[in-house]
Design an enzyme around this catalytic site. Structure first.
Site, short mmCIF file in Angstrom:
data_model
loop_
_atom_site.label_atom_id
_atom_site.label_comp_id
_atom_site.label_asym_id
_atom_site.label_seq_id
_atom_site.Cartn_x
_atom_site.Cartn_y
_atom_site.Cartn_z
N GLY A 1 0.70 -1.33 0.01
CA GLY A 1 0.07 -0.04 0.04
C GLY A 1 0.88 1.08 -0.12
N ARG B 1 -2.49 -8.19 -0.13
CA ARG B 1 -3.13 -8.83 -0.71
C ARG B 1 -2.77 -9.02 -2.29
NH1 ARG B 1 -8.71 -5.77 0.28
NH2 ARG B 1 -7.39 -4.29 0.12
N TYR C 1 -32.37 -0.86 27.13
CA TYR C 1 -33.74 -0.27 26.80
C TYR C 1 -34.02 0.35 25.56
CZ TYR C 1 -35.67 -1.85 31.10
OH TYR C 1 -36.20 -2.70 32.05
N GLY D 1 -33.34 -0.80 22.78
CA GLY D 1 -33.59 -1.82 21.86
C GLY D 1 -34.89 -2.68 21.95
N ASP E 1 -28.19 2.58 38.57
CA ASP E 1 -28.52 1.06 37.78
C ASP E 1 -29.41 1.14 36.81
OD1 ASP E 1 -27.94 -1.66 37.48
OD2 ASP E 1 -29.78 -2.15 38.45
N HIS F 1 -31.65 3.89 31.72
CA HIS F 1 -32.74 3.19 31.12
C HIS F 1 -34.17 4.14 31.04
CE1 HIS F 1 -30.29 -0.10 31.01
NE2 HIS F 1 -30.79 -0.55 31.99
N LYS G 1 -40.36 5.93 38.84
CA LYS G 1 -40.18 4.99 40.03
C LYS G 1 -39.48 3.69 39.45
CE LYS G 1 -44.74 4.44 39.87
NZ LYS G 1 -45.96 4.16 40.16
N ILE H 1 -55.29 2.80 26.09
CA ILE H 1 -55.94 3.99 26.38
C ILE H 1 -56.85 3.79 27.33
CG2 ILE H 1 -56.84 6.30 25.70
CD1 ILE H 1 -55.43 5.85 22.73
C1 BG6 Z 1 -29.71 -3.76 33.94
C2 BG6 Z 1 -29.69 -3.49 35.24
O1 BG6 Z 1 -29.22 -2.77 33.24
O2 BG6 Z 1 -30.96 -3.99 33.51
C3 BG6 Z 1 -30.26 -4.54 35.99
O3 BG6 Z 1 -28.32 -3.66 35.61
C4 BG6 Z 1 -31.74 -4.77 35.90
O4 BG6 Z 1 -30.26 -4.34 37.60
C5 BG6 Z 1 -31.87 -4.83 34.25
O5 BG6 Z 1 -32.34 -5.93 36.41
C6 BG6 Z 1 -33.06 -4.93 33.64
O6 BG6 Z 1 -33.23 -5.02 32.41
P1 BG6 Z 1 -34.45 -5.87 31.77
O7 BG6 Z 1 -34.08 -5.77 30.30
O8 BG6 Z 1 -34.38 -7.13 32.33
O9 BG6 Z 1 -35.62 -5.18 32.10
#
Ligand code: BG6
Length: 466
Positions: free
Chosen positions: A15, A39, A154, A156, A210, A215, A306, A350
């Site tokens: 190259g 190559r 989340y 995905g 976490d 998420h 929550k 709904i």
């Molecule tokens: C993870 C957390 O990122 O997501 C876990 O570290 C949690 O504590 C999990 O249980 C939840 O993922 P799912 O796809 O099971 O809702």
């Protein structure tokens, strides 16, 4: 340290880099061999002829020195993606190395950019704004933003991917999606199990880091962002960052935290009974908190998040509660709610008021119900990771977290996290394993305007009814 007895393997020897930067000098260690690998198919003589033409020979060099140099060069042609090719290269190297007391190899990769390098990074992306930036800095020298895929699984999930379609593909939702019509939004994450052996990790992080900073905040962002210019990844992520920047840091007065104790029947252990958890842990396993968005669309609308471990059920859902119907002809008619059930049993429904069929004008709460198992019974819903890893293979960043997005999300949570970490007198409220969470929860959510209605004993027909 420059090793003697080394074979330098130049990958990409046909190259441009090899062409422009091939030098010969007398500083090379003893017994060096240089093996070109590329190559391009050519024999030894052709390769030597090429090198000769590329070599930047200082004028004083003698013909003999040049011949010596060329004598240590050999060439192997092969592919970059085939085992056989590398086995052949290895055979050649072994021949060169035979009889040597040690065999050192140096690989110089001057490869054409046919190989794409991408890296998927999992959370935790740090513990707060500063550590997240540090982590980002450590990746920067090696990985460009377009090569990085920060995963938040989340993004995905099927129902999470549906949020933008529901919002922007339905004009009746689009028209009411603002502070004039929506009273409050709840995003709820419930798990029926505790940390069970994972306490070592969890105790360092807690429920807010976490699942909430990542998420649940992702879900909130998709619910609250403005319409992107297009569905391209950068257009989507630009809007996500914009709405995150309109969210002030969460204030401790808008937060309750809990930690699970033993189940009421004594069969399930308290969080602190987990061997991997310190006996005096103040780590929250439950949290409810409220974020506000300071923009024209959302000013004053509480977004209640929550999340808890060791609760009474497994459920992740979004509940958008609309404002009261204008008073007058109705008395105490329940509010409309749009519920998006992320898991289990994906569905969108709904809650709406309707006339009870028959001769009276009595109202009843009913539902417009899109339950995936019923409506899409023969479609397979991919796992979040399946969908995201495929996106990564395609180079699609839409459902991955951009650097500035990560920064903005930590900015919202960091002051609260530091406040909770630093103030030792703040002890999470205990709730029994298997319960709905700390006893104050319902008062907390209703203080932000959420109205629970058990009008006519309404219950959404769940899976068992299918
Ligand atoms: C993870 C957390 O990122 O997501 C876990 O570290 C949690 O504590 C999990 O249980 C939840 O993922 P799912 O796809 O099971 O809702």
């Amino acid at each position: 340290e420059l090793k003697e007895n080394t074979v330098i393997v130049v990958l990409g020897a046909s190259g441009d880099l090899a062409k422009k930067k091939t030098y010969r000098n007398q500083f090379l260690p003893k017994d060096i061999r240089i093996v070109g690998y590329a190559r391009t198919k050519m024999d030894h003589d052709e390769y030597i002829r090429r090198i000769k033409s590329y070599i930047k020979t200082p004028t004083k060099d003698t013909e003999q020195q040049l011949e010596e140099f060329l004598g240590i060069c050999t060439y192997v042609s092969g592919q970059y993606d085939r085992d056989e090719s590398f086995q052949q290269l290895n055979k050649h190297l072994e021949e060169l190395e035979s009889g040597r007391k040690e065999a050192n190899r140096l690989f110089y990769m001057a490869l054409p950019p046919v190989g794409i390098a991408r890296v998927i990074v999992e959370k935790p992306f740090g513990k707060d704004l500063a550590s997240s930036r540090e982590l980002q800095k450590s990746l920067e020298p090696d990985w460009k933003e377009e090569e990085l895929f920060r995963i938040d699984h989340y993004l995905g999930k099927e129902m999470v991917k549906n949020i933008l379609i529901l919002r922007f593909g339905n004009s009746f939702l689009g028209a009411t999606w603002n502070r004039h019509h929506i009273d409050n939004v709840q995003i709820t994450f419930k798990e029926p199990f505790g940390t069970e052996g994972r306490g070592g990790y969890f105790d360092e992080f807690g429920i807010i880091r976490d699942v909430m900073q990542n998420h649940l905040l992702q879900v909130l962002t998709l619910l609250a962002m403005e319409r992107p210019v297009s569905f391209s990844s950068e257009d989507i992520r630009d809007e996500k960052v914009r709405v995150l920047r309109a969210i002030p840091a969460i204030e401790p007065k808008d937060v309750i935290i809990g930690q699970y104790g033993r189940s009421l029947d004594g069969s399930k252990p308290a969080y602190k009974e987990d061997d991997t958890v310190p006996k005096d842990s103040r780590c929250p396993t439950f949290c409810a908190l409220v974020a506000f968005i300071k923009n024209e669309r959302w000013d004053g609308v509480p977004f209640i998040m929550k999340a808890g471990k060791a609760l009474n059920e497994q459920k992740t859902e979004i509940r958008v509660q609309f404002k009261d119907v204008t008073s007058g002809i109705f008395k105490d008619i329940p509010r409309n709610e749009l519920v998006m059930r992320i898991q289990p049993n994906e569905s969108v429904y709904i809650k709406m008021n309707s006339k009870l069929p028959g001769l009276t004008m009595q109202t009843v709460v009913t539902e417009l119900d899109l339950t995936y198992r019923r409506r899409f019974s023969d479609l397979k819903i991919p796992e979040a990771y399946e969908s995201l890893i495929l996106d990564c293979l395609k180079g699609d960043h839409s459902n991955f977290v951009r650097d500035d997005e990560l920064d903005a999300s930590w900015r919202i949570f960091t002051p609260l996290l530091h406040y909770l970490d630093d103030n030792k007198e703040i002890i999470p409220m205990e709730y029994p394993y298997g319960s709905r969470g700390p006893a104050v929860l319902d008062d907390f959510t209703s203080s932000y305007g959420y109205k629970f209605s058990d009008a006519a004993g309404y219950q959404w027909p769940t899976t068992s009814a299918l």
